[in-house]
Design an enzyme around this catalytic site. Structure first.
Site, PDB file in Angstrom:
ATOM      1  N   THR A 102       6.506  -1.571 -11.957  1.00 36.75           N
ATOM      2  CA  THR A 102       5.139  -2.058 -11.745  1.00 36.75           C
ATOM      3  C   THR A 102       4.367  -1.767 -13.024  1.00 36.75           C
ATOM      4  O   THR A 102       4.166  -0.605 -13.386  1.00 36.75           O
ATOM      5  CB  THR A 102       4.463  -1.355 -10.559  1.00 36.75           C
ATOM      6  N   LYS A 177       2.032  -8.239  -7.556  1.00 36.09           N
ATOM      7  CA  LYS A 177       2.230  -6.832  -7.166  1.00 36.09           C
ATOM      8  C   LYS A 177       0.872  -6.123  -7.049  1.00 36.09           C
ATOM      9  O   LYS A 177       0.687  -5.252  -6.186  1.00 36.09           O
ATOM     10  CB  LYS A 177       3.120  -6.145  -8.196  1.00 36.09           C
ATOM     11  N   LYS A 245      -1.552   4.904 -11.233  1.00 32.21           N
ATOM     12  CA  LYS A 245      -1.298   3.965 -12.330  1.00 32.21           C
ATOM     13  C   LYS A 245      -1.566   2.530 -11.858  1.00 32.21           C
ATOM     14  O   LYS A 245      -2.280   1.760 -12.495  1.00 32.21           O
ATOM     15  CB  LYS A 245       0.154   4.148 -12.792  1.00 32.21           C
TER      16      LYS A 245
HETATM   17  P1  NAP Z   1      10.823   7.465 -10.826  1.00 31.38           P
HETATM   18  O1  NAP Z   1      11.620   8.145  -9.777  1.00 31.38           O
HETATM   19  O2  NAP Z   1       9.954   8.273 -11.731  1.00 31.38           O
HETATM   20  O3  NAP Z   1      11.838   6.599 -11.727  1.00 31.38           O
HETATM   21  C1  NAP Z   1      11.574   6.134 -13.014  1.00 31.38           C
HETATM   22  C2  NAP Z   1      12.784   6.476 -13.857  1.00 31.38           C
HETATM   23  O4  NAP Z   1      12.630   5.862 -15.147  1.00 31.38           O
HETATM   24  C3  NAP Z   1      12.911   7.987 -14.084  1.00 31.38           C
HETATM   25  O5  NAP Z   1      14.226   8.396 -13.761  1.00 31.38           O
HETATM   26  C4  NAP Z   1      12.594   8.152 -15.562  1.00 31.38           C
HETATM   27  O6  NAP Z   1      13.316   9.163 -16.212  1.00 31.38           O
HETATM   28  C5  NAP Z   1      13.003   6.810 -16.123  1.00 31.38           C
HETATM   29  N1  NAP Z   1      12.265   6.513 -17.355  1.00 31.38           N
HETATM   30  C6  NAP Z   1      10.929   6.545 -17.548  1.00 31.38           C
HETATM   31  N2  NAP Z   1      10.641   6.214 -18.811  1.00 31.38           N
HETATM   32  C7  NAP Z   1      11.826   5.975 -19.404  1.00 31.38           C
HETATM   33  C8  NAP Z   1      12.169   5.593 -20.717  1.00 31.38           C
HETATM   34  N3  NAP Z   1      11.254   5.396 -21.653  1.00 31.38           N
HETATM   35  N4  NAP Z   1      13.477   5.446 -21.000  1.00 31.38           N
HETATM   36  C9  NAP Z   1      14.420   5.667 -20.053  1.00 31.38           C
HETATM   37  N5  NAP Z   1      14.147   6.017 -18.794  1.00 31.38           N
HETATM   38  C10 NAP Z   1      12.850   6.167 -18.482  1.00 31.38           C
HETATM   39  O7  NAP Z   1       9.906   6.351 -10.182  1.00 31.38           O
HETATM   40  P2  NAP Z   1      10.255   5.277  -9.023  1.00 31.38           P
HETATM   41  O8  NAP Z   1       9.635   5.711  -7.763  1.00 31.38           O
HETATM   42  O9  NAP Z   1      11.701   4.925  -9.068  1.00 31.38           O
HETATM   43  O10 NAP Z   1       9.375   4.041  -9.535  1.00 31.38           O
HETATM   44  C11 NAP Z   1       9.756   3.247 -10.639  1.00 31.38           C
HETATM   45  C12 NAP Z   1       8.737   2.115 -10.802  1.00 31.38           C
HETATM   46  O11 NAP Z   1       8.743   1.321  -9.615  1.00 31.38           O
HETATM   47  C13 NAP Z   1       7.300   2.590 -11.004  1.00 31.38           C
HETATM   48  O12 NAP Z   1       6.640   1.708 -11.868  1.00 31.38           O
HETATM   49  C14 NAP Z   1       6.722   2.515  -9.605  1.00 31.38           C
HETATM   50  O13 NAP Z   1       5.312   2.341  -9.640  1.00 31.38           O
HETATM   51  C15 NAP Z   1       7.439   1.294  -9.061  1.00 31.38           C
HETATM   52  N6  NAP Z   1       7.616   1.246  -7.603  1.00 31.38           N
HETATM   53  C16 NAP Z   1       7.948   2.362  -6.891  1.00 31.38           C
HETATM   54  C17 NAP Z   1       8.110   2.273  -5.521  1.00 31.38           C
HETATM   55  C18 NAP Z   1       8.469   3.475  -4.674  1.00 31.38           C
HETATM   56  O14 NAP Z   1       8.278   3.402  -3.451  1.00 31.38           O
HETATM   57  N7  NAP Z   1       8.975   4.556  -5.234  1.00 31.38           N
HETATM   58  C19 NAP Z   1       7.962   1.039  -4.873  1.00 31.38           C
HETATM   59  C20 NAP Z   1       7.672  -0.082  -5.622  1.00 31.38           C
HETATM   60  C21 NAP Z   1       7.496   0.032  -6.995  1.00 31.38           C
HETATM   61  P3  NAP Z   1      13.217  10.719 -15.799  1.00 31.38           P
HETATM   62  O15 NAP Z   1      14.302  10.876 -14.785  1.00 31.38           O
HETATM   63  O16 NAP Z   1      13.459  11.457 -17.063  1.00 31.38           O
HETATM   64  O17 NAP Z   1      11.832  10.928 -15.241  1.00 31.38           O
END
Ligand code: NAP
Length: 293
Positions: A102, A177, A245
Site C-alpha cells: 500500500t 486502496k 501510513k
Molecule cells: P510487514 O510484516 O512489515 O512486511 C513488510 C516486509 O517488507 C518486512 O518483512 C520488511 O523487512 C520488508 N521490507 C521493508 N522494506 C524493505 C526493503 N527496502 N527491502 C527489502 N525488504 C523490505 O508488513 P505487512 O503487514 O506484510 O504489510 C506489507 C504491506 O502491505 C504494507 O504496505 C501494508 O500497509 C500492506 N497491507 C497489509 C495488510 C495486513 O493486514 N497486514 C493488509 C493489506 C495491505 P523486515 O522483516 O526487515 O521488517
C-alpha cells in the site's frame, strides 16, 4: 492451490506478515521463486521449500520474468524500485513489475514511467483481506496499469486473491486502496465503540457479536477483529503504524482534491494517540486500549 499455470521465474521482495503467505502460494503453484527481504530470517521457510535467496532487490529482478513487491512504506517501495542497483535498473526489458505494497498513487505513476522507459511493464496492485486473506489466498487485489500487463499478471495474481480488478491506469490501484482504507477507518472506530458500549451496558460482548455479526454491521472489522478485541489479542494482523501510513496518504490525496473527510481525520487522530503511547506495532484492533485507559 490446484490452479495449473505456466511456470514462471518470479521474484518476490518483502516477506512480512502478508508477503510470506502470498509468496508461498506462488511456490505451491509450481513457480520458480527468487526472494529477498530486509531481514533474511523471514525467508528461511520459503528457502527451505525451494525458493532461491538473492542478496538484493536488483539481483532478484535480474533473473525474473515478473517481480512482485510487498514491502512496508512508500520510502521502501521507492528504494527497491528506483534506488541505485534496484529493480528498475536491473530488470531485463519485458519484465513485469507488480507492487502490491500500500503506497502512494504518485509514486506508482513514477515507477510506471521509469519502468516503461526501460521497456518493462508496471502495475500497482495493493490488496485487502488482511493476514487471513493472505494466508487463505482470498485477497481482493486492486490494480492500476495497462490492460495488457494486467492480462499477463492475472494468472499469477489469482493464486493470491479471489477478486482482482483493473481500475484504470497507473496509480488507480493505490487510489482504490485508499477508498478501502477510508471505509475501514470509520468502521474500526464503530466496532470498537460498539464493544465498549456492550460491556458498559452489562452485555456479554461475545454474545453481542453473535447477534450483530450476521446483520447489517457484519464485515471483516467486526467478524474477524471483533473476536480478537474481545479475547484481548492485540498481535498485529495489520500494524497500527502501517494504518497510520495509509491514513496519511489518503488524507494527503483528499486535501489535494479539496475534499474534507472528517471521519477519516478523526480515526487518524485516535490512531496517532496510540502511536504516541508506543503502540504502533500492535494490530489495528488494539484501538480499544484508548477507551480502557
Ligand atoms: P510487514 O510484516 O512489515 O512486511 C513488510 C516486509 O517488507 C518486512 O518483512 C520488511 O523487512 C520488508 N521490507 C521493508 N522494506 C524493505 C526493503 N527496502 N527491502 C527489502 N525488504 C523490505 O508488513 P505487512 O503487514 O506484510 O504489510 C506489507 C504491506 O502491505 C504494507 O504496505 C501494508 O500497509 C500492506 N497491507 C497489509 C495488510 C495486513 O493486514 N497486514 C493488509 C493489506 C495491505 P523486515 O522483516 O526487515 O521488517
Amino acid at each position: 492451490m490446484n490452479t495449473k499455470v505456466q511456470p514462471l521465474r518470479i521474484g518476490f521482495i518483502g516477506l512480512g506478515i502478508m508477503g510470506r503467505s502470498m509468496a508461498g502460494h506462488l511456490l505451491a503453484a509450481g513457480h520458480e521463486l527468487r526472494v529477498y527481504n530486509r531481514s533474511r530470517d523471514k525467508a528461511d521457510e520459503l528457502v527451505a521449500r525451494g525458493a532461491r535467496w538473492c542478496d538484493s532487490p536488483g539481483e532478484v529482478a535480474a533473473g525474473s520474468e515478473m517481480v512482485i513487491t510487498m514491502v512496508g512504506y512508500p520510502a521502501d517501495v521507492e528504494q527497491v524500485y528506483l534506488g541505485q542497483g534496484g529493480i528498475v535498473e536491473r530488470a531485463a526489458a519485458g519484465t513485469l513489475l507488480v507492487d502490491m505494497t500500500t503506497s502512494s498513487p504518485s509514486l506508482a505513476r513514477r515507477i510506471a514511467m521509469a519502468a516503461r522507459a526501460r521497456g518493462c511493464g508496471a502495475l500497482d496492485a495493493p490488496v485487502s483481506g488482511g493476514d487471513v486473506g493472505a494466508r487463505e489466498a482470498r485477497l481482493s487485489i486492486m490494480v492500476g496499469g495497462e490492460q495488457a500487463d494486467f492480462d499477463r499478471a492475472l494468472p499469477v495474481l489469482s493464486l493470491m486473491g479471489t477478486n482482482t480488478v483493473l481500475l484504470g491506469g497507473p496509480g488507480n490501484g493505490q487510489h482504490t486502496k485508499m477508498c478501502n482504507q477510508i471505509v475501514i477507518a470509520s468502521t474500526i472506530v464503530g466496532v470498537t465503540e460498539g464493544l465498549v458500549y456492550a460491556r458498559r451496558a452489562g452485555l456479554d460482548p461475545a454474545t453481542v457479536l453473535q447477534a450483530i455479526g450476521g446483520g447489517a454491521a457484519s464485515g471483516f472489522q467486526l467478524n474477524v477483529l471483533g473476536p480478537r478485541i474481545i479475547g484481548g489479542d492485540f498481535a498485529p494482523g495489520f500494524f497500527i503504524e502501517h494504518f497510520l501510513k495509509d491514513l496519511g496518504i489518503a488524507l494527503g490525496e483528499a486535501e489535494q482534491m479539496g475534499l474534507e473527510l472528517p471521519g477519516l481525520a478523526l480515526a487518524r487522530g485516535l490512531y496517532e494517540r496510540m502511536a504516541e503511547r508506543g503502540l504502533g506495532r500492535d494490530g489495528t484492533q488494539a484501538l480499544i486500549k484508548l477507551y480502557q485507559a
